[in-house]
Design a protein around this motif. Sequence first.
Motif, PDB file in Angstrom:
ATOM      1  N   LYS A  39       0.831  -1.199   0.000  1.00 24.58           N
ATOM      2  CA  LYS A  39       0.000   0.000   0.000  1.00 24.58           C
ATOM      3  C   LYS A  39       0.871   1.258   0.000  1.00 24.58           C
ATOM      4  CE  LYS A  39      -3.595   2.311   2.693  1.00 24.58           C
ATOM      5  NZ  LYS A  39      -4.414   2.256   3.905  1.00 24.58           N
ATOM      6  N   ARG A  40       1.924   1.226   0.808  1.00 26.44           N
ATOM      7  CA  ARG A  40       2.821   2.371   0.895  1.00 26.44           C
ATOM      8  C   ARG A  40       3.574   2.584  -0.417  1.00 26.44           C
ATOM      9  NH1 ARG A  40       7.658   2.627   5.370  1.00 26.44           N
ATOM     10  NH2 ARG A  40       8.670   4.513   4.642  1.00 26.44           N
ATOM     11  N   LYS A  41       4.055   1.502  -1.016  1.00 26.06           N
ATOM     12  CA  LYS A  41       4.787   1.593  -2.280  1.00 26.06           C
ATOM     13  C   LYS A  41       3.881   2.090  -3.406  1.00 26.06           C
ATOM     14  CE  LYS A  41       6.579  -2.605  -1.735  1.00 26.06           C
ATOM     15  NZ  LYS A  41       7.381  -3.833  -1.944  1.00 26.06           N
ATOM     16  N   ARG A  42       2.628   1.634  -3.425  1.00 25.62           N
ATOM     17  CA  ARG A  42       1.675   2.091  -4.416  1.00 25.62           C
ATOM     18  C   ARG A  42       1.440   3.591  -4.298  1.00 25.62           C
ATOM     19  NH1 ARG A  42      -1.454  -2.107  -3.301  1.00 25.62           N
ATOM     20  NH2 ARG A  42      -2.882  -0.884  -2.035  1.00 25.62           N
ATOM     21  N   GLY A  43       1.352   4.067  -3.066  1.00 33.92           N
ATOM     22  CA  GLY A  43       1.139   5.492  -2.840  1.00 33.92           C
ATOM     23  C   GLY A  43       2.320   6.340  -3.278  1.00 33.92           C
ATOM     24  N   LEU A  44       3.523   5.785  -3.169  1.00 29.72           N
ATOM     25  CA  LEU A  44       4.721   6.527  -3.550  1.00 29.72           C
ATOM     26  C   LEU A  44       4.886   6.645  -5.069  1.00 29.72           C
ATOM     27  CD1 LEU A  44       7.243   5.059  -0.957  1.00 29.72           C
ATOM     28  CD2 LEU A  44       6.218   7.325  -0.927  1.00 29.72           C
ATOM     29  N   VAL A  45       4.193   5.786  -5.803  1.00 25.82           N
ATOM     30  CA  VAL A  45       4.280   5.829  -7.269  1.00 25.82           C
ATOM     31  C   VAL A  45       3.582   7.077  -7.806  1.00 25.82           C
ATOM     32  CG1 VAL A  45       3.498   4.694  -9.387  1.00 25.82           C
ATOM     33  CG2 VAL A  45       4.496   3.349  -7.550  1.00 25.82           C
ATOM     34  N   LYS A  46       2.490   7.455  -7.164  1.00 30.28           N
ATOM     35  CA  LYS A  46       1.679   8.561  -7.648  1.00 30.28           C
ATOM     36  C   LYS A  46       2.402   9.903  -7.468  1.00 30.28           C
ATOM     37  CE  LYS A  46      -2.360   5.966  -6.303  1.00 30.28           C
ATOM     38  NZ  LYS A  46      -3.394   5.832  -5.289  1.00 30.28           N
ATOM     39  N   THR A  47       2.152  10.825  -8.386  1.00 29.94           N
ATOM     40  CA  THR A  47       2.743  12.154  -8.256  1.00 29.94           C
ATOM     41  C   THR A  47       1.906  12.987  -7.308  1.00 29.94           C
ATOM     42  OG1 THR A  47       1.518  12.954 -10.170  1.00 29.94           O
ATOM     43  CG2 THR A  47       3.742  12.136 -10.569  1.00 29.94           C
ATOM     44  N   GLY A  48       2.536  13.997  -6.745  1.00 26.17           N
ATOM     45  CA  GLY A  48       1.845  14.916  -5.859  1.00 26.17           C
ATOM     46  C   GLY A  48       2.086  16.340  -6.315  1.00 26.17           C
ATOM     47  N   LEU A  49       1.519  17.284  -5.605  1.00 26.73           N
ATOM     48  CA  LEU A  49       1.741  18.696  -5.888  1.00 26.73           C
ATOM     49  C   LEU A  49       2.603  19.271  -4.772  1.00 26.73           C
ATOM     50  CD1 LEU A  49      -1.863  19.731  -6.924  1.00 26.73           C
ATOM     51  CD2 LEU A  49       0.068  19.319  -8.432  1.00 26.73           C
ATOM     52  N   ILE A  50       3.453  20.229  -5.113  1.00 26.41           N
ATOM     53  CA  ILE A  50       4.271  20.829  -4.068  1.00 26.41           C
ATOM     54  C   ILE A  50       3.395  21.731  -3.205  1.00 26.41           C
ATOM     55  CG2 ILE A  50       6.363  20.732  -5.468  1.00 26.41           C
ATOM     56  CD1 ILE A  50       6.160  23.814  -5.623  1.00 26.41           C
ATOM     57  N   ASP A  51       3.818  21.942  -1.984  1.00 27.12           N
ATOM     58  CA  ASP A  51       3.066  22.761  -1.046  1.00 27.12           C
ATOM     59  C   ASP A  51       3.082  24.221  -1.477  1.00 27.12           C
ATOM     60  OD1 ASP A  51       3.126  24.239   1.997  1.00 27.12           O
ATOM     61  OD2 ASP A  51       1.682  22.625   1.658  1.00 27.12           O
ATOM     62  N   VAL A  52       2.051  24.937  -1.119  1.00 30.23           N
ATOM     63  CA  VAL A  52       1.915  26.352  -1.495  1.00 30.23           C
ATOM     64  C   VAL A  52       3.094  27.174  -0.975  1.00 30.23           C
ATOM     65  CG1 VAL A  52       0.414  28.373  -1.333  1.00 30.23           C
ATOM     66  CG2 VAL A  52      -0.573  26.099  -1.452  1.00 30.23           C
ATOM     67  N   SER A  53       3.622  26.800   0.187  1.00 28.28           N
ATOM     68  CA  SER A  53       4.713  27.561   0.783  1.00 28.28           C
ATOM     69  C   SER A  53       6.017  27.433   0.006  1.00 28.28           C
ATOM     70  CB  SER A  53       4.945  27.111   2.233  1.00 28.28           C
ATOM     71  OG  SER A  53       5.275  25.737   2.258  1.00 28.28           O
ATOM     72  N   ASN A  54       6.130  26.429  -0.872  1.00 31.26           N
ATOM     73  CA  ASN A  54       7.365  26.225  -1.639  1.00 31.26           C
ATOM     74  C   ASN A  54       7.270  26.680  -3.092  1.00 31.26           C
ATOM     75  OD1 ASN A  54       8.652  24.961   0.559  1.00 31.26           O
ATOM     76  ND2 ASN A  54       7.622  23.051   0.073  1.00 31.26           N
ATOM     77  N   VAL A  55       6.127  27.172  -3.504  1.00 36.18           N
ATOM     78  CA  VAL A  55       5.921  27.531  -4.913  1.00 36.18           C
ATOM     79  C   VAL A  55       6.911  28.605  -5.353  1.00 36.18           C
ATOM     80  CG1 VAL A  55       4.315  28.599  -6.546  1.00 36.18           C
ATOM     81  CG2 VAL A  55       3.517  26.847  -4.976  1.00 36.18           C
ATOM     82  N   LYS A  56       7.104  29.619  -4.534  1.00 36.03           N
ATOM     83  CA  LYS A  56       7.965  30.737  -4.907  1.00 36.03           C
ATOM     84  C   LYS A  56       9.408  30.275  -5.142  1.00 36.03           C
ATOM     85  CE  LYS A  56       8.810  35.485  -3.377  1.00 36.03           C
ATOM     86  NZ  LYS A  56       8.643  36.425  -2.271  1.00 36.03           N
ATOM     87  N   GLN A  57       9.929  29.435  -4.241  1.00 37.44           N
ATOM     88  CA  GLN A  57      11.302  28.953  -4.374  1.00 37.44           C
ATOM     89  C   GLN A  57      11.475  28.080  -5.612  1.00 37.44           C
ATOM     90  OE1 GLN A  57       9.443  28.874  -1.587  1.00 37.44           O
ATOM     91  NE2 GLN A  57      10.699  28.782   0.270  1.00 37.44           N
TER      92      GLN A  57
END
Length: 64
Positions: A39-57
Amino acid sequence: MPKMKSNSGAKKRFALTGTGKIKRKHAFHSHILTKKSNKRKRGLVKTGLIDVSNVKQVMAMLAK
């Protein structure tokens, strides 16, 4: 003044979506996978979005 250079590592790690959000991949999915649950490995395959606080950097690294 010369053009700003993009960060080569950031170019390989991040991608912009059509709506302007920044996609990222998950860490901890390259090795030592035997102790991690399916279950954990399956979740790591999927892409995510970066946090709003890191967008500027990240946008600065991508020079956009």
